[in-house]
Write a protein that holds these residues in place. Structure first.
Motif, PDB file in Angstrom:
ATOM      1  N   THR A 222       0.933  -1.202   0.042  1.00 51.28           N
ATOM      2  CA  THR A 222       0.046  -0.251   0.017  1.00 51.28           C
ATOM      3  C   THR A 222       0.902   1.410  -0.008  1.00 51.28           C
ATOM      4  O   THR A 222       0.478   2.271  -0.391  1.00 51.28           O
ATOM      5  CB  THR A 222      -1.025   0.051   1.050  1.00 51.28           C
ATOM      6  OG1 THR A 222      -0.125   0.057   2.558  1.00 51.28           O
ATOM      7  CG2 THR A 222      -1.820  -1.278   1.422  1.00 51.28           C
ATOM      8  N   GLY A 223       2.119   1.106   0.735  1.00 49.10           N
ATOM      9  CA  GLY A 223       2.935   2.232   0.622  1.00 49.10           C
ATOM     10  C   GLY A 223       2.734   3.339   1.828  1.00 49.10           C
ATOM     11  O   GLY A 223       3.305   4.185   1.941  1.00 49.10           O
ATOM     12  N   ASN A 224       1.722   2.751   2.679  1.00 49.44           N
ATOM     13  CA  ASN A 224       1.347   3.437   4.051  1.00 49.44           C
ATOM     14  C   ASN A 224       2.409   3.382   4.934  1.00 49.44           C
ATOM     15  O   ASN A 224       3.162   2.179   4.996  1.00 49.44           O
ATOM     16  CB  ASN A 224       0.106   2.869   4.460  1.00 49.44           C
ATOM     17  CG  ASN A 224      -1.027   3.085   3.739  1.00 49.44           C
ATOM     18  OD1 ASN A 224      -1.146   4.181   2.827  1.00 49.44           O
ATOM     19  ND2 ASN A 224      -2.083   2.273   3.624  1.00 49.44           N
ATOM     20  N   ILE A 225       2.725   4.434   5.679  1.00 46.30           N
ATOM     21  CA  ILE A 225       3.743   4.220   6.828  1.00 46.30           C
ATOM     22  C   ILE A 225       3.239   3.536   7.682  1.00 46.30           C
ATOM     23  O   ILE A 225       2.031   3.612   8.327  1.00 46.30           O
ATOM     24  CB  ILE A 225       3.908   5.724   7.245  1.00 46.30           C
ATOM     25  CG1 ILE A 225       4.552   6.536   6.106  1.00 46.30           C
ATOM     26  CG2 ILE A 225       4.816   5.731   8.408  1.00 46.30           C
ATOM     27  CD1 ILE A 225       5.096   8.054   6.566  1.00 46.30           C
ATOM     28  N   LEU A 226       4.097   2.627   8.335  1.00 43.37           N
ATOM     29  CA  LEU A 226       3.923   1.513   9.318  1.00 43.37           C
ATOM     30  C   LEU A 226       4.416   2.014  10.591  1.00 43.37           C
ATOM     31  O   LEU A 226       3.858   1.853  11.717  1.00 43.37           O
ATOM     32  CB  LEU A 226       4.461   0.193   8.973  1.00 43.37           C
ATOM     33  CG  LEU A 226       3.929  -0.507   7.828  1.00 43.37           C
ATOM     34  CD1 LEU A 226       4.533  -1.606   7.606  1.00 43.37           C
ATOM     35  CD2 LEU A 226       2.416  -0.730   7.911  1.00 43.37           C
ATOM     36  N   LYS A 227       5.648   2.739  10.564  1.00 39.51           N
ATOM     37  CA  LYS A 227       6.567   3.125  11.801  1.00 39.51           C
ATOM     38  C   LYS A 227       7.191   4.561  11.261  1.00 39.51           C
ATOM     39  O   LYS A 227       7.643   4.867  10.212  1.00 39.51           O
ATOM     40  CB  LYS A 227       7.353   2.227  12.407  1.00 39.51           C
ATOM     41  CG  LYS A 227       6.821   0.968  12.905  1.00 39.51           C
ATOM     42  CD  LYS A 227       6.322   1.115  14.167  1.00 39.51           C
ATOM     43  CE  LYS A 227       5.709  -0.027  14.841  1.00 39.51           C
ATOM     44  NZ  LYS A 227       4.789  -0.061  16.014  1.00 39.51           N
ATOM     45  N   GLY A 228       7.478   5.439  12.323  1.00 41.42           N
ATOM     46  CA  GLY A 228       8.065   6.566  12.172  1.00 41.42           C
ATOM     47  C   GLY A 228       7.387   7.514  11.027  1.00 41.42           C
ATOM     48  O   GLY A 228       6.114   7.433  11.072  1.00 41.42           O
ATOM     49  N   ASP A 229       8.028   8.497  10.594  1.00 38.65           N
ATOM     50  CA  ASP A 229       7.475   9.509   9.741  1.00 38.65           C
ATOM     51  C   ASP A 229       8.429  10.087   8.648  1.00 38.65           C
ATOM     52  O   ASP A 229       9.641   9.807   8.955  1.00 38.65           O
ATOM     53  CB  ASP A 229       6.670  10.725  10.680  1.00 38.65           C
ATOM     54  CG  ASP A 229       7.816  11.292  11.487  1.00 38.65           C
ATOM     55  OD1 ASP A 229       8.536  12.250  10.850  1.00 38.65           O
ATOM     56  OD2 ASP A 229       7.536  11.182  12.708  1.00 38.65           O
ATOM     57  N   ARG A 230       8.252  10.907   7.871  1.00 39.63           N
ATOM     58  CA  ARG A 230       9.021  11.413   6.975  1.00 39.63           C
ATOM     59  C   ARG A 230       9.703  12.755   7.033  1.00 39.63           C
ATOM     60  O   ARG A 230      10.482  13.261   6.358  1.00 39.63           O
ATOM     61  CB  ARG A 230       8.292  11.436   5.535  1.00 39.63           C
ATOM     62  CG  ARG A 230       7.741  10.369   4.724  1.00 39.63           C
ATOM     63  CD  ARG A 230       7.655  10.620   3.347  1.00 39.63           C
ATOM     64  NE  ARG A 230       7.077   9.255   2.930  1.00 39.63           N
ATOM     65  CZ  ARG A 230       5.748   8.786   2.609  1.00 39.63           C
ATOM     66  NH1 ARG A 230       4.795   9.201   3.381  1.00 39.63           N
ATOM     67  NH2 ARG A 230       5.722   7.589   2.154  1.00 39.63           N
ATOM     68  N   THR A 231       9.625  13.293   8.222  1.00 39.02           N
ATOM     69  CA  THR A 231      10.089  14.467   8.863  1.00 39.02           C
ATOM     70  C   THR A 231      10.848  14.458   9.981  1.00 39.02           C
ATOM     71  O   THR A 231      12.116  15.209  10.175  1.00 39.02           O
ATOM     72  CB  THR A 231       8.838  15.460   9.220  1.00 39.02           C
ATOM     73  OG1 THR A 231       8.084  15.119  10.204  1.00 39.02           O
ATOM     74  CG2 THR A 231       8.135  15.590   7.834  1.00 39.02           C
ATOM     75  N   THR A 232      10.838  13.659  11.108  1.00 43.00           N
ATOM     76  CA  THR A 232      11.640  13.425  12.065  1.00 43.00           C
ATOM     77  C   THR A 232      12.962  13.142  11.872  1.00 43.00           C
ATOM     78  O   THR A 232      13.029  11.994  11.250  1.00 43.00           O
ATOM     79  CB  THR A 232      10.919  12.585  13.386  1.00 43.00           C
ATOM     80  OG1 THR A 232       9.751  13.314  13.447  1.00 43.00           O
ATOM     81  CG2 THR A 232      11.640  12.586  14.531  1.00 43.00           C
ATOM     82  N   ARG A 233      13.904  13.887  12.315  1.00 46.02           N
ATOM     83  CA  ARG A 233      15.231  13.200  12.298  1.00 46.02           C
ATOM     84  C   ARG A 233      15.857  12.814  13.590  1.00 46.02           C
ATOM     85  O   ARG A 233      15.964  13.135  14.718  1.00 46.02           O
ATOM     86  CB  ARG A 233      16.048  14.359  11.988  1.00 46.02           C
ATOM     87  CG  ARG A 233      15.931  15.061  10.490  1.00 46.02           C
ATOM     88  CD  ARG A 233      17.124  15.786  10.178  1.00 46.02           C
ATOM     89  NE  ARG A 233      18.169  15.108   9.465  1.00 46.02           N
ATOM     90  CZ  ARG A 233      19.239  15.619   9.341  1.00 46.02           C
ATOM     91  NH1 ARG A 233      19.623  16.998   9.431  1.00 46.02           N
ATOM     92  NH2 ARG A 233      20.276  14.872   8.899  1.00 46.02           N
ATOM     93  N   TRP A 234      16.319  11.403  13.572  1.00 46.41           N
ATOM     94  CA  TRP A 234      16.707  10.810  14.753  1.00 46.41           C
ATOM     95  C   TRP A 234      18.408  10.876  14.991  1.00 46.41           C
ATOM     96  O   TRP A 234      19.082  10.888  14.031  1.00 46.41           O
ATOM     97  CB  TRP A 234      16.443   9.155  14.578  1.00 46.41           C
ATOM     98  CG  TRP A 234      14.957   8.891  14.534  1.00 46.41           C
ATOM     99  CD1 TRP A 234      13.985   9.069  13.407  1.00 46.41           C
ATOM    100  CD2 TRP A 234      14.202   8.706  15.728  1.00 46.41           C
ATOM    101  NE1 TRP A 234      12.902   8.673  13.777  1.00 46.41           N
ATOM    102  CE2 TRP A 234      12.838   8.502  15.237  1.00 46.41           C
ATOM    103  CE3 TRP A 234      14.154   8.772  17.123  1.00 46.41           C
ATOM    104  CZ2 TRP A 234      11.454   8.366  15.733  1.00 46.41           C
ATOM    105  CZ3 TRP A 234      13.243   8.482  17.955  1.00 46.41           C
ATOM    106  CH2 TRP A 234      11.925   8.354  17.428  1.00 46.41           C
ATOM    107  N   ASP A 235      18.737  11.190  16.272  1.00 44.90           N
ATOM    108  CA  ASP A 235      20.045  11.419  16.397  1.00 44.90           C
ATOM    109  C   ASP A 235      20.447  10.391  17.211  1.00 44.90           C
ATOM    110  O   ASP A 235      19.997   9.645  18.404  1.00 44.90           O
ATOM    111  CB  ASP A 235      20.043  12.450  17.519  1.00 44.90           C
ATOM    112  CG  ASP A 235      21.444  13.039  17.876  1.00 44.90           C
ATOM    113  OD1 ASP A 235      21.837  13.650  18.752  1.00 44.90           O
ATOM    114  OD2 ASP A 235      22.551  12.387  17.132  1.00 44.90           O
TER     115      ASP A 235
END
Length: 316
Positions: A222-235
């Motif tokens: 489906t292309g749906n996001i399962l975890k996380g998001d497209r904007t948050t940057r993890w350190d």
């Protein structure tokens, strides 16, 4: 300003509750909530825990209509406050939050670039700390890209067999579950040599690496996001442990890599290839010739500094 707003909201909530209690009795609504356990920060080594939302709501009884409206107002105010608080922790574009690896943010990982370089150069004069750190950065990027492609073929030569087998099982799990990992905007902020251990058989060289990245997973269908998001940057903070045979030397840049031979059939071996002998098809461990990645974990509260440990005769 933020404290003043919270104080005002608190007064409003207390006032509403007082008015409600004067109209009718509280009849047993029970609200409980929690956040997800998304760790972020890359492929599934033993430091990641892809958690699920822990949200629940239950109610009992049948309170009066006069009380239901104030209760709704209170719940709305609480949700708004919590929502604003969550937005301030890094879910917007360009914001940075700490991943699971942040649990070890107070663990000291010393920079021993110069000290380790001096020790190794006594037996391996061509070794360069700067060159090796650059190599480790490239290995990091290559492995993350291979993880996202769900195909480790390109990085098989630089991974120890045990690490390759473990990671390959994780890749197979992603393919089976139709989960596609995405790591974007990877930026390595810091990297240096932090520990070196030598015994009669092997040398172990550990690199500390700090990186930021956008990390999320999508459904293949489906292309749906399962975890996380497209904007948050993890350190994230990592330890990458490399291994090679004791006595192996860094190649002179002028040396022809094909001077090595396959240990199985004796044919000339190009060590920068896929890791398979082109003549007999056997997989050759490059650890006999140069450094390969043996362990890859995030820095945690229980992370131990291996320091520098070499045989007494090498300490002179």
């Amino acid at each position: 300003m933020k404290k003043k707003v919270l104080a005002i909201l608190a007064v409003i909530i207390v006032t509403v509750i007082t008015l409600c209690l004067s109209v009718c009795a509280f009849d047993g609504n029970d609200y409980g909530g929690g956040g997800d356990d998304w760790g972020g920060g890359g492929w599934d080594n033993d430091s990641y825990d892809w958690g699920d939302d822990d949200y629940s709501y239950s109610s009992s009884g049948g309170g009066s209509v006069g009380f239901s409206v104030p209760v709704i107002i209170i719940v709305i105010i609480i949700v708004i406050v919590l929502s604003k608080k969550n937005k301030g922790t890094g879910t917007g574009t360009g914001n940075v939050v700490s991943g699971q690896g942040s649990q070890g943010r107070f663990v000291q990982v010393p920079n021993r670039n110069d000290q380790i370089q001096d020790i190794i150069r006594k037996k391996d004069p061509n070794f360069s700390a700067d060159d090796f750190v650059a190599y480790s950065k490239q290995v990091f990027i290559d492995i993350e890209n291979a993880w996202c492609a769900r195909d480790l073929t390109s990085v098989r030569p630089v991974m120890h067999q045990n690490l390759y087998n473990t990671t390959q099982q994780q890749v197979a799990g992603k393919i089976r579950d139709k989960v596609v990992p995405h790591l974007e905007s990877i930026a390595i902020n810091t990297a240096y040599l932090t520990s070196f251990v030598r015994d009669k058989d092997y040398e172990y060289l550990t690199v500390y690496l700090n990186a930021r990245m956008i990390d999320y997973q999508t459904d293949e269908t489906t292309g749906n996001i399962l975890k996380g998001d497209r904007t948050t940057r993890w350190d994230m903070r990592y330890k990458m442990k490399f291994i090679r045979a004791t006595g192996a030397l860094t190649n002179d840049k002028k040396e022809n890599a094909q001077s090595y031979n396959c240990p199985n059939c004796g044919a000339p071996l190009e060590i920068t290839s896929t890791g398979e002998c082109p003549f007999c098809g056997s997989v050759v461990s490059l650890g006999d010739y140069s450094w390969i990645l043996a362990d890859f974990t995030t820095v945690r509260n229980d992370t131990v500094d291996d320091g520098i440990r070499i045989p007494p005769e090498d300490q002179q």
